[in-house]
Design an enzyme around this catalytic site. Structure first.
Site, PDB file in Angstrom:
ATOM      1  N   SER A  10      17.055 -58.827 -94.135  1.00 27.22           N
ATOM      2  CA  SER A  10      16.503 -60.403 -94.841  1.00 27.22           C
ATOM      3  C   SER A  10      16.244 -61.282 -93.748  1.00 27.22           C
ATOM      4  O   SER A  10      16.946 -61.725 -92.853  1.00 27.22           O
ATOM      5  CB  SER A  10      17.563 -60.815 -95.592  1.00 27.22           C
ATOM      6  OG  SER A  10      16.978 -62.161 -95.981  1.00 27.22           O
ATOM      7  N   HIS A  35      13.116 -57.444 -96.252  1.00 30.74           N
ATOM      8  CA  HIS A  35      13.172 -58.332 -97.364  1.00 30.74           C
ATOM      9  C   HIS A  35      12.935 -59.827 -97.279  1.00 30.74           C
ATOM     10  O   HIS A  35      13.329 -60.271 -96.208  1.00 30.74           O
ATOM     11  CB  HIS A  35      14.835 -58.260 -97.599  1.00 30.74           C
ATOM     12  CG  HIS A  35      15.186 -58.653 -98.915  1.00 30.74           C
ATOM     13  ND1 HIS A  35      15.078 -58.302-100.092  1.00 30.74           N
ATOM     14  CD2 HIS A  35      15.894 -60.186 -99.402  1.00 30.74           C
ATOM     15  CE1 HIS A  35      15.607 -59.033-101.111  1.00 30.74           C
ATOM     16  NE2 HIS A  35      16.115 -59.931-100.697  1.00 30.74           N
ATOM     17  N   ASP A  37      12.898 -63.499 -98.873  1.00 33.43           N
ATOM     18  CA  ASP A  37      13.329 -64.324 -99.986  1.00 33.43           C
ATOM     19  C   ASP A  37      12.270 -65.715-100.361  1.00 33.43           C
ATOM     20  O   ASP A  37      12.317 -66.588 -99.301  1.00 33.43           O
ATOM     21  CB  ASP A  37      14.847 -64.775 -99.605  1.00 33.43           C
ATOM     22  CG  ASP A  37      15.786 -63.718 -99.588  1.00 33.43           C
ATOM     23  OD1 ASP A  37      15.868 -63.029-100.624  1.00 33.43           O
ATOM     24  OD2 ASP A  37      16.196 -63.422 -98.441  1.00 33.43           O
ATOM     25  N   MET A  39      12.220 -68.999-102.458  1.00 30.69           N
ATOM     26  CA  MET A  39      12.762 -69.872-103.399  1.00 30.69           C
ATOM     27  C   MET A  39      12.125 -71.023-103.701  1.00 30.69           C
ATOM     28  O   MET A  39      11.244 -71.511-102.908  1.00 30.69           O
ATOM     29  CB  MET A  39      14.129 -70.331-102.524  1.00 30.69           C
ATOM     30  CG  MET A  39      14.847 -69.237-102.037  1.00 30.69           C
ATOM     31  SD  MET A  39      16.323 -69.836-101.055  1.00 30.69           S
ATOM     32  CE  MET A  39      17.100 -68.228-100.420  1.00 30.69           C
ATOM     33  N   HIS A  68      11.588 -60.910-102.769  1.00 35.09           N
ATOM     34  CA  HIS A  68      12.541 -61.355-104.005  1.00 35.09           C
ATOM     35  C   HIS A  68      12.242 -62.778-104.169  1.00 35.09           C
ATOM     36  O   HIS A  68      12.374 -63.755-103.258  1.00 35.09           O
ATOM     37  CB  HIS A  68      13.999 -61.330-103.269  1.00 35.09           C
ATOM     38  CG  HIS A  68      15.289 -61.839-104.144  1.00 35.09           C
ATOM     39  ND1 HIS A  68      16.322 -61.848-103.563  1.00 35.09           N
ATOM     40  CD2 HIS A  68      15.285 -61.904-105.414  1.00 35.09           C
ATOM     41  CE1 HIS A  68      17.219 -62.403-104.546  1.00 35.09           C
ATOM     42  NE2 HIS A  68      16.340 -62.360-105.599  1.00 35.09           N
ATOM     43  N   MET A  70      12.774 -65.967-105.986  1.00 36.63           N
ATOM     44  CA  MET A  70      14.062 -66.803-106.885  1.00 36.63           C
ATOM     45  C   MET A  70      13.195 -68.167-107.165  1.00 36.63           C
ATOM     46  O   MET A  70      13.528 -69.108-106.856  1.00 36.63           O
ATOM     47  CB  MET A  70      15.117 -67.107-106.005  1.00 36.63           C
ATOM     48  CG  MET A  70      15.927 -65.825-105.629  1.00 36.63           C
ATOM     49  SD  MET A  70      16.992 -65.918-103.997  1.00 36.63           S
ATOM     50  CE  MET A  70      15.836 -65.593-102.797  1.00 36.63           C
ATOM     51  N   MET A 136      22.774 -59.171-107.373  1.00 33.03           N
ATOM     52  CA  MET A 136      23.003 -60.109-106.571  1.00 33.03           C
ATOM     53  C   MET A 136      24.580 -59.986-106.314  1.00 33.03           C
ATOM     54  O   MET A 136      25.309 -60.016-107.174  1.00 33.03           O
ATOM     55  CB  MET A 136      22.891 -61.546-106.919  1.00 33.03           C
ATOM     56  CG  MET A 136      21.118 -61.761-107.038  1.00 33.03           C
ATOM     57  SD  MET A 136      20.615 -61.674-105.580  1.00 33.03           S
ATOM     58  CE  MET A 136      21.489 -62.692-104.123  1.00 33.03           C
ATOM     59  N   ASP A 170      22.349 -57.218-102.803  1.00 29.25           N
ATOM     60  CA  ASP A 170      21.940 -58.327-102.046  1.00 29.25           C
ATOM     61  C   ASP A 170      22.877 -59.529-102.059  1.00 29.25           C
ATOM     62  O   ASP A 170      23.206 -60.045-102.781  1.00 29.25           O
ATOM     63  CB  ASP A 170      20.436 -58.841-102.565  1.00 29.25           C
ATOM     64  CG  ASP A 170      19.868 -60.105-101.838  1.00 29.25           C
ATOM     65  OD1 ASP A 170      20.343 -60.272-100.664  1.00 29.25           O
ATOM     66  OD2 ASP A 170      18.991 -60.532-102.114  1.00 29.25           O
TER      67      ASP A 170
HETATM   68  C1  DX5 Z   1      20.094 -65.143-100.878  1.00 26.19           C
HETATM   69  C2  DX5 Z   1      19.077 -64.152-100.692  1.00 26.19           C
HETATM   70  C3  DX5 Z   1      19.645 -62.964 -99.589  1.00 26.19           C
HETATM   71  C4  DX5 Z   1      19.932 -63.553 -98.167  1.00 26.19           C
HETATM   72  C5  DX5 Z   1      21.299 -62.487 -97.766  1.00 26.19           C
HETATM   73  O1  DX5 Z   1      19.870 -65.765-101.764  1.00 26.19           O
HETATM   74  O2  DX5 Z   1      18.751 -63.398-101.860  1.00 26.19           O
HETATM   75  O3  DX5 Z   1      18.504 -62.067 -99.637  1.00 26.19           O
HETATM   76  O4  DX5 Z   1      19.280 -63.560 -97.338  1.00 26.19           O
HETATM   77  O5  DX5 Z   1      21.890 -63.048 -96.774  1.00 26.19           O
HETATM   78  P1  DX5 Z   1      23.069 -62.111 -96.255  1.00 26.19           P
HETATM   79  O6  DX5 Z   1      23.066 -60.717 -96.005  1.00 26.19           O
HETATM   80  O7  DX5 Z   1      23.549 -63.040 -94.921  1.00 26.19           O
HETATM   81  O8  DX5 Z   1      24.343 -62.479 -97.188  1.00 26.19           O
HETATM   82 ZN    ZN Z   2      17.298 -61.638-101.566  1.00 21.94          ZN
END
Ligand code: DX5
Ligand code: ZN
Length: 220
Positions: A10, A35, A37, A39, A68, A70, A136, A170
């Site tokens: 990620s 990956h 993220d 948000m 991903h 969110m 998740m 994840d």
């Molecule tokens: C959290 C994200 C993850 C995050 C995971 O909201 O969706 O992808 O980056 O990070 P680690 O592997 O450090 O838990």
């Molecule tokens: Zn993620």
């Protein structure tokens, strides 16, 4: 035949000032997917990156972008994220899962994510529209949180229902937790802090892959 193991670091834990450098390094270290993220500060209590960064990443990435989102309104953005370069685009079932169809129509693989508190029954009828389900294992919004093993039965249920697509996990995945996730039936492993905060990214990715492969193999 279980689907292939994929390790998806990620980029949330990468160095944003040197993103292209970290992408190249983590690819050289053995990452299968990247990956990403996204948000919106509304569906999750944090903001990260958006369309222009995904587009920039697409220009330098040699591996598929596993994006991903969110965000509260994935339907409004699905097509744009695919056009920006998402190869797999995952929206949340708690938002507007109609986005799944828009994702496939736009030409990407469609993923559906569920939060730790969301019943896996909510995705059941949508499985024919999913190329991937993302379970998740932390509350979304931040990297570096503690893995929640209580979500693993959801993965077992998905496989028991005969879902043969990718199942991604994840949150909090590292050498100590990847094995149990693989035994439950996950085959795509997001790992942020456990890769980027480790001294040897290649060694960590190798450990994740070997552990996952052994445990997935023992399952079938
Ligand atoms: C959290 C994200 C993850 C995050 C995971 O909201 O969706 O992808 O980056 O990070 P680690 O592997 O450090 O838990
Ligand atoms: Zn993620």
């Amino acid at each position: 035949m279980p689907p292939p193991v994929r390790i998806a670091p990620s980029l949330l834990s990468a160095d944003f000032v040197h993103l292209a450098r970290d992408v190249a390094r983590v690819e050289d270290a053995g990452a299968d997917w990247l990956h990403v993220d996204v948000m919106d500060g509304h569906f999750v209590p944090n903001l990260s990156i958006g369309l222009p960064v995904v587009e920039a990443l697409k220009g330098v990435a040699r591996r598929p972008l596993d994006v991903h989102i969110m965000i509260s309104d994935p339907l409004a953005y699905a097509e744009r994220y695919v056009k920006a370069g998402a190869d797999v685009l995952t929206c949340h079932v708690e938002t507007r899962p109609e986005a799944l169809q828009a994702i496939r129509r736009a030409g990407a693989r469609a993923g559906l994510a569920l939060n730790p508190g969301t019943d896996v029954e909510r995705v059941r009828d949508l499985l024919p529209q999913c190329d991937m389900v993302l379970v998740m294992s932390v509350h979304p919004g931040f990297g570096g949180q503690k893995f929640m093993p209580e979500v693993l039965p959801k993965i077992e249920r998905l496989r028991a229902w005969g879902f043969e697509g990718d199942v991604e996990i994840d949150g909090g995945i590292g050498p100590a937790t990847v094995g149990d996730a693989a035994s439950a039936g996950a085959n795509v492993f997001v790992a942020g802090s456990s890769v980027f905060r480790s001294p040897d990214w290649a060694a960590t990715i190798r450990t994740l892959r070997d552990t996952a492969q052994a445990r997935l193999g023992a399952r079938s």
